[in-house]
Scaffold this active site. Sequence first.
Site, PDB file in Angstrom:
ATOM      1  N   ARG A 237      78.934  41.730  33.729  1.00  0.00           N
ATOM      2  CA  ARG A 237      80.107  41.211  34.453  1.00  0.00           C
ATOM      3  C   ARG A 237      81.115  40.663  33.451  1.00  0.00           C
ATOM      4  NH1 ARG A 237      80.146  37.330  39.624  1.00  0.00           N
ATOM      5  NH2 ARG A 237      79.484  35.879  38.041  1.00  0.00           N
TER       6      ARG A 237
ATOM      7  N   ASP B  68      72.839  38.942  34.046  1.00  0.00           N
ATOM      8  CA  ASP B  68      74.021  38.661  33.226  1.00  0.00           C
ATOM      9  C   ASP B  68      73.877  37.423  32.333  1.00  0.00           C
ATOM     10  OD1 ASP B  68      75.181  40.810  34.551  1.00  0.00           O
ATOM     11  OD2 ASP B  68      76.083  39.536  36.081  1.00  0.00           O
TER      12      ASP B  68
ATOM     13  N   ASP C  60      76.176  33.046  40.652  1.00  0.00           N
ATOM     14  CA  ASP C  60      77.251  32.109  40.951  1.00  0.00           C
ATOM     15  C   ASP C  60      77.625  32.088  42.433  1.00  0.00           C
ATOM     16  OD1 ASP C  60      79.657  30.458  39.677  1.00  0.00           O
ATOM     17  OD2 ASP C  60      80.525  31.826  41.139  1.00  0.00           O
TER      18      ASP C  60
ATOM     19  N   ARG D 161      75.748  41.774  50.242  1.00  0.00           N
ATOM     20  CA  ARG D 161      76.976  40.997  50.104  1.00  0.00           C
ATOM     21  C   ARG D 161      77.369  40.475  51.494  1.00  0.00           C
ATOM     22  NH1 ARG D 161      77.056  40.372  44.616  1.00  0.00           N
ATOM     23  NH2 ARG D 161      76.746  42.383  43.602  1.00  0.00           N
TER      24      ARG D 161
ATOM     25  N   ASP E  54      74.723  34.398  32.950  1.00  0.00           N
ATOM     26  CA  ASP E  54      76.035  33.747  32.948  1.00  0.00           C
ATOM     27  C   ASP E  54      76.085  32.480  33.813  1.00  0.00           C
ATOM     28  OD1 ASP E  54      75.769  34.980  35.394  1.00  0.00           O
ATOM     29  OD2 ASP E  54      77.757  35.888  35.410  1.00  0.00           O
TER      30      ASP E  54
ATOM     31  N   THR F 135      69.839  36.545  37.747  1.00  0.00           N
ATOM     32  CA  THR F 135      70.873  37.534  37.414  1.00  0.00           C
ATOM     33  C   THR F 135      70.632  38.036  36.002  1.00  0.00           C
ATOM     34  OG1 THR F 135      73.228  37.826  36.893  1.00  0.00           O
ATOM     35  CG2 THR F 135      72.396  35.594  36.829  1.00  0.00           C
TER      36      THR F 135
ATOM     37  N   GLY G 262      73.444  40.419  43.221  1.00  0.00           N
ATOM     38  CA  GLY G 262      72.773  41.523  42.534  1.00  0.00           C
ATOM     39  C   GLY G 262      71.309  41.224  42.303  1.00  0.00           C
TER      40      GLY G 262
END
Length: 319
Positions: free
Chosen positions: A171, A127, A103, A72, A129, A125, A11
């Site tokens: 996410r 996120d 990740d 992707r 994360d 990202t 992303g």
Amino acid sequence: MKRIGVLTSGGDAPGMNAAIRAVVRKGIYHQLEVYGIYQGYQGLINGNIKKLELGSVGDIIHRGGTILRSARCPEFVTKEGQQKGIAQLKKFGIEGLVVIGGDGSYRGAKALSEQGIPCIGIPGTIDNDIAGTDRTIGFDTALNTVIDAIDKIRDTASSHERTFVIEVMGRNAGDIALWTGLAGGAETILIPEVEESIDDIIERLHRGKERGKKHSIIIVAEGVTSGVKFAEELKKRTNMEIRVSVLGHIQRGGSPSAYDRVLASRLGSRAVELLLEGKGGRAVGIQNNQIVDYDFNEILDVPHEIDREMFKLSKELSI
């Protein structure tokens, strides 16, 4: 090392362009040739690779998204796909690679490093994360985008005396929800890391109504449930007037904040330094405002943790 490559994968996140710019200009400063790999690992397999000059990254530091684009690539999970990518790197004489992403991007970089191509990961990202770093590129900008939306929604929630459920991205991580919920004065914050009883949420809404509160804001992280489903359940059990806003991909776009631009520049610079030092299989990050780096094996598969003290504070302030 004479030639390095840079790609963005997964992303997109505001600040990726600033990181690309830093990698290219730092590389050229140290007499390296820098090649841009377009469309992530898919572009690597396809050989969509072009040499980048100083002018190639001019006037991009303020732009959202990624000029290298992203895609992707399930094929790159396989050994065959990775070998195709390595063949392209060898064809162009690229000796090291900087991978900007999350990740999944790190796993691809780790696989390449284990097969003889030194790779450095940069956490890009919204996120937030990724283990081994306090912040990921794009997180700060996403927070500001969400806060702007919450402030506007609160105006109409107050005017119409309604409860609003706002679904945010992240996410399986609750950082966006937690930070924006606290900053936006949300009455309830739902995150994947902490289980919340719907009965407690309803009781909190009723307490607020009894003391004359005219509206409420509930932030729902997408990793918990859909905002629409949660609102339907709330309405069914309370008969309250409830509206839903799913912010979606607006959170990924926009000009990066000053913080994200500076963070991306620092991380991009350090990534090139690590390659020049002959290191690979590592990811850069920031901890306590210091740039750090870790072996991929130290941070992949590490469970994401939220700031429990911050979550506790959000509960205390939303009584």
